[in-house]
Design an enzyme around this catalytic site. Sequence first.
Site, PDB file in Angstrom:
ATOM      1  N   GLN A  96      59.237 -29.068   3.411  1.00 52.10           N
ATOM      2  CA  GLN A  96      59.508 -30.509   3.486  1.00 52.10           C
ATOM      3  C   GLN A  96      58.231 -31.240   3.884  1.00 52.10           C
ATOM      4  O   GLN A  96      58.200 -32.459   3.919  1.00 52.10           O
ATOM      5  CB  GLN A  96      60.586 -30.791   4.540  1.00 52.10           C
ATOM      6  N   ASN A  97      57.199 -30.480   4.225  1.00 51.35           N
ATOM      7  CA  ASN A  97      55.974 -31.091   4.741  1.00 51.35           C
ATOM      8  C   ASN A  97      55.127 -31.665   3.615  1.00 51.35           C
ATOM      9  O   ASN A  97      55.025 -31.075   2.542  1.00 51.35           O
ATOM     10  CB  ASN A  97      55.161 -30.071   5.534  1.00 51.35           C
ATOM     11  N   HIS A 114      59.293 -32.781  -0.695  1.00 50.78           N
ATOM     12  CA  HIS A 114      59.142 -34.185  -0.277  1.00 50.78           C
ATOM     13  C   HIS A 114      57.803 -34.781  -0.716  1.00 50.78           C
ATOM     14  O   HIS A 114      57.381 -35.801  -0.170  1.00 50.78           O
ATOM     15  CB  HIS A 114      59.304 -34.311   1.247  1.00 50.78           C
ATOM     16  N   CYS A 122      51.706 -43.558  -9.955  1.00 55.44           N
ATOM     17  CA  CYS A 122      51.599 -44.925 -10.488  1.00 55.44           C
ATOM     18  C   CYS A 122      52.968 -45.370 -10.984  1.00 55.44           C
ATOM     19  O   CYS A 122      53.548 -44.742 -11.867  1.00 55.44           O
ATOM     20  CB  CYS A 122      50.581 -44.972 -11.626  1.00 55.44           C
ATOM     21  N   CYS A 125      52.470 -46.456 -15.006  1.00 54.49           N
ATOM     22  CA  CYS A 125      52.382 -45.458 -16.091  1.00 54.49           C
ATOM     23  C   CYS A 125      53.028 -44.131 -15.724  1.00 54.49           C
ATOM     24  O   CYS A 125      53.053 -43.213 -16.538  1.00 54.49           O
ATOM     25  CB  CYS A 125      50.935 -45.258 -16.530  1.00 54.49           C
ATOM     26  N   CYS A 141      44.893 -47.985 -10.740  1.00 52.68           N
ATOM     27  CA  CYS A 141      45.330 -46.647 -11.149  1.00 52.68           C
ATOM     28  C   CYS A 141      44.249 -46.037 -12.047  1.00 52.68           C
ATOM     29  O   CYS A 141      43.881 -46.644 -13.066  1.00 52.68           O
ATOM     30  CB  CYS A 141      46.654 -46.751 -11.912  1.00 52.68           C
ATOM     31  N   GLY A 181      60.956 -24.310  11.830  1.00 48.49           N
ATOM     32  CA  GLY A 181      60.485 -25.588  12.362  1.00 48.49           C
ATOM     33  C   GLY A 181      61.074 -26.812  11.687  1.00 48.49           C
ATOM     34  O   GLY A 181      60.364 -27.782  11.435  1.00 48.49           O
ATOM     35  N   GLU A 209      63.396 -24.530  19.580  1.00 44.14           N
ATOM     36  CA  GLU A 209      64.694 -24.758  20.239  1.00 44.14           C
ATOM     37  C   GLU A 209      65.774 -24.759  19.150  1.00 44.14           C
ATOM     38  O   GLU A 209      65.447 -24.902  17.973  1.00 44.14           O
ATOM     39  CB  GLU A 209      64.685 -26.087  21.006  1.00 44.14           C
ATOM     40  N   ALA A 225      56.152 -21.484  16.442  1.00 40.99           N
ATOM     41  CA  ALA A 225      55.997 -20.878  15.108  1.00 40.99           C
ATOM     42  C   ALA A 225      54.840 -19.893  15.064  1.00 40.99           C
ATOM     43  O   ALA A 225      54.952 -18.832  14.438  1.00 40.99           O
ATOM     44  CB  ALA A 225      55.804 -21.980  14.067  1.00 40.99           C
TER      45      ALA A 225
HETATM   46  P1  OAD Z   1      61.668 -32.892  12.609  1.00 42.64           P
HETATM   47  O1  OAD Z   1      60.647 -33.656  13.371  1.00 42.64           O
HETATM   48  O2  OAD Z   1      62.983 -33.518  12.377  1.00 42.64           O
HETATM   49  O3  OAD Z   1      61.940 -31.508  13.341  1.00 42.64           O
HETATM   50  C1  OAD Z   1      60.897 -30.669  13.750  1.00 42.64           C
HETATM   51  C2  OAD Z   1      61.505 -29.359  14.214  1.00 42.64           C
HETATM   52  O4  OAD Z   1      60.441 -28.477  14.562  1.00 42.64           O
HETATM   53  C3  OAD Z   1      62.392 -29.486  15.451  1.00 42.64           C
HETATM   54  O5  OAD Z   1      63.600 -28.767  15.245  1.00 42.64           O
HETATM   55  C4  OAD Z   1      61.572 -28.844  16.580  1.00 42.64           C
HETATM   56  O6  OAD Z   1      62.370 -28.184  17.540  1.00 42.64           O
HETATM   57  C5  OAD Z   1      60.733 -27.857  15.792  1.00 42.64           C
HETATM   58  N1  OAD Z   1      59.446 -27.523  16.401  1.00 42.64           N
HETATM   59  C6  OAD Z   1      58.565 -28.341  17.053  1.00 42.64           C
HETATM   60  N2  OAD Z   1      57.466 -27.685  17.409  1.00 42.64           N
HETATM   61  C7  OAD Z   1      57.620 -26.405  16.993  1.00 42.64           C
HETATM   62  C8  OAD Z   1      56.829 -25.224  17.054  1.00 42.64           C
HETATM   63  N3  OAD Z   1      55.622 -25.234  17.626  1.00 42.64           N
HETATM   64  N4  OAD Z   1      57.313 -24.094  16.513  1.00 42.64           N
HETATM   65  C9  OAD Z   1      58.545 -24.063  15.931  1.00 42.64           C
HETATM   66  N5  OAD Z   1      59.334 -25.133  15.827  1.00 42.64           N
HETATM   67  C10 OAD Z   1      58.885 -26.293  16.349  1.00 42.64           C
HETATM   68  O7  OAD Z   1      60.970 -32.435  11.229  1.00 42.64           O
HETATM   69  P2  OAD Z   1      61.648 -31.948   9.874  1.00 42.64           P
HETATM   70  O8  OAD Z   1      62.886 -31.157  10.137  1.00 42.64           O
HETATM   71  O9  OAD Z   1      60.582 -31.311   9.069  1.00 42.64           O
HETATM   72  O10 OAD Z   1      61.276 -36.547   5.479  1.00 42.64           O
HETATM   73  O11 OAD Z   1      62.042 -33.311   9.217  1.00 42.64           O
HETATM   74  C11 OAD Z   1      62.635 -33.316   7.959  1.00 42.64           C
HETATM   75  C12 OAD Z   1      62.268 -34.554   7.201  1.00 42.64           C
HETATM   76  O12 OAD Z   1      62.574 -35.703   7.991  1.00 42.64           O
HETATM   77  C13 OAD Z   1      60.781 -34.723   6.927  1.00 42.64           C
HETATM   78  O13 OAD Z   1      60.357 -33.997   5.786  1.00 42.64           O
HETATM   79  C14 OAD Z   1      60.661 -36.189   6.720  1.00 42.64           C
HETATM   80  C15 OAD Z   1      61.477 -36.655   7.904  1.00 42.64           C
HETATM   81  O14 OAD Z   1      61.995 -37.902   7.877  1.00 42.64           O
HETATM   82  C16 OAD Z   1      60.886 -37.658   4.831  1.00 42.64           C
HETATM   83  O15 OAD Z   1      59.980 -38.370   5.219  1.00 42.64           O
HETATM   84  C17 OAD Z   1      61.686 -37.908   3.595  1.00 42.64           C
END
Ligand code: OAD
Length: 239
Positions: A96-97, A114, A122, A125, A141, A181, A209, A225
């Site tokens: 998702q990153n 994502h 663009c 186009c 563009c 994560g 967590e 992680a």
């Molecule tokens: P979140 O910020 O919602 O969640 C991050 C997760 O990583 C949490 O469950 C933390 O507990 C965990 N975490 C933090 N530090 C960590 C570490 N060192 N090791 C392991 N785990 C750790 O991020 P996402 O779940 O990726 O979408 O968010 C999903 C989507 O929401 C993103 O892709 C983005 C956001 O809005 C869009 O922008 C469309």
Amino acid sequence: MAHFNGRFIDRIVVLTGAGISAESGIPTFRDAAGLWEQHDPMDIATPGAFRRDPALVYRFYNARRANLAGVAPNSAHLALARLQQEFAGEVFLVTQNVDDLHERGGSRQVCHMHGQLGAMLCNSCQSTMQAPEAFDALSACPACGGVGSLRPDVVWFGEIPYFMDEIALQLGNCDLFIAIGTSGLVYPAAGFVQRARQRGATTVEVNIEPSEVTGLFDYQRQGPATVAVTALVAELLGQ
Ligand code: OAD
């Protein structure tokens, strides 16, 4: 191929979220110092927000793109690249990153559901291309010359993530699903564990967590992680 907790594993799907890049210095979204603590996602990460205040949205993504230059992949990214290279079966990595730390960590296949900070799209186009470090409403563009039609190639709330057909296929075929994560709050990614379970796959959550969907996983590996992913990969590679 490998055995994991007594089960034969040939195909692995790995889903990563912001937590895997946290120890590289990229803020997550929902943790205490997270991006969505400082900004309302509805002001930044929706098509409507971009129409209302494009300058704010360009600034937000330009700053995040600039920040990438100062960070490096961590041992969790490196471990997943090693799993992809050394595992005898198949490993499909979906993230998702929008950062490029999996690629810089050595992963050759990364499915960016994502989108990517390093790309722009663009609206005129429909070309997708590599983004310069910064661009905005005054940028032209490179493909069609139109001015004011470029946007970050990231998926916003209300938009459909990329590669959903391919991801569904992979989830429907995997023996092991690993989520790393990710908070389990954003769908469709939060629902992948259920898809994998329906297929009969073993499911593992790696998180510092418990996530929102932690109860759906067969196994939890709690810890940062860099430590937990490295250990899990070593186990899967029989090392
Ligand atoms: P979140 O910020 O919602 O969640 C991050 C997760 O990583 C949490 O469950 C933390 O507990 C965990 N975490 C933090 N530090 C960590 C570490 N060192 N090791 C392991 N785990 C750790 O991020 P996402 O779940 O990726 O979408 O968010 C999903 C989507 O929401 C993103 O892709 C983005 C956001 O809005 C869009 O922008 C469309």
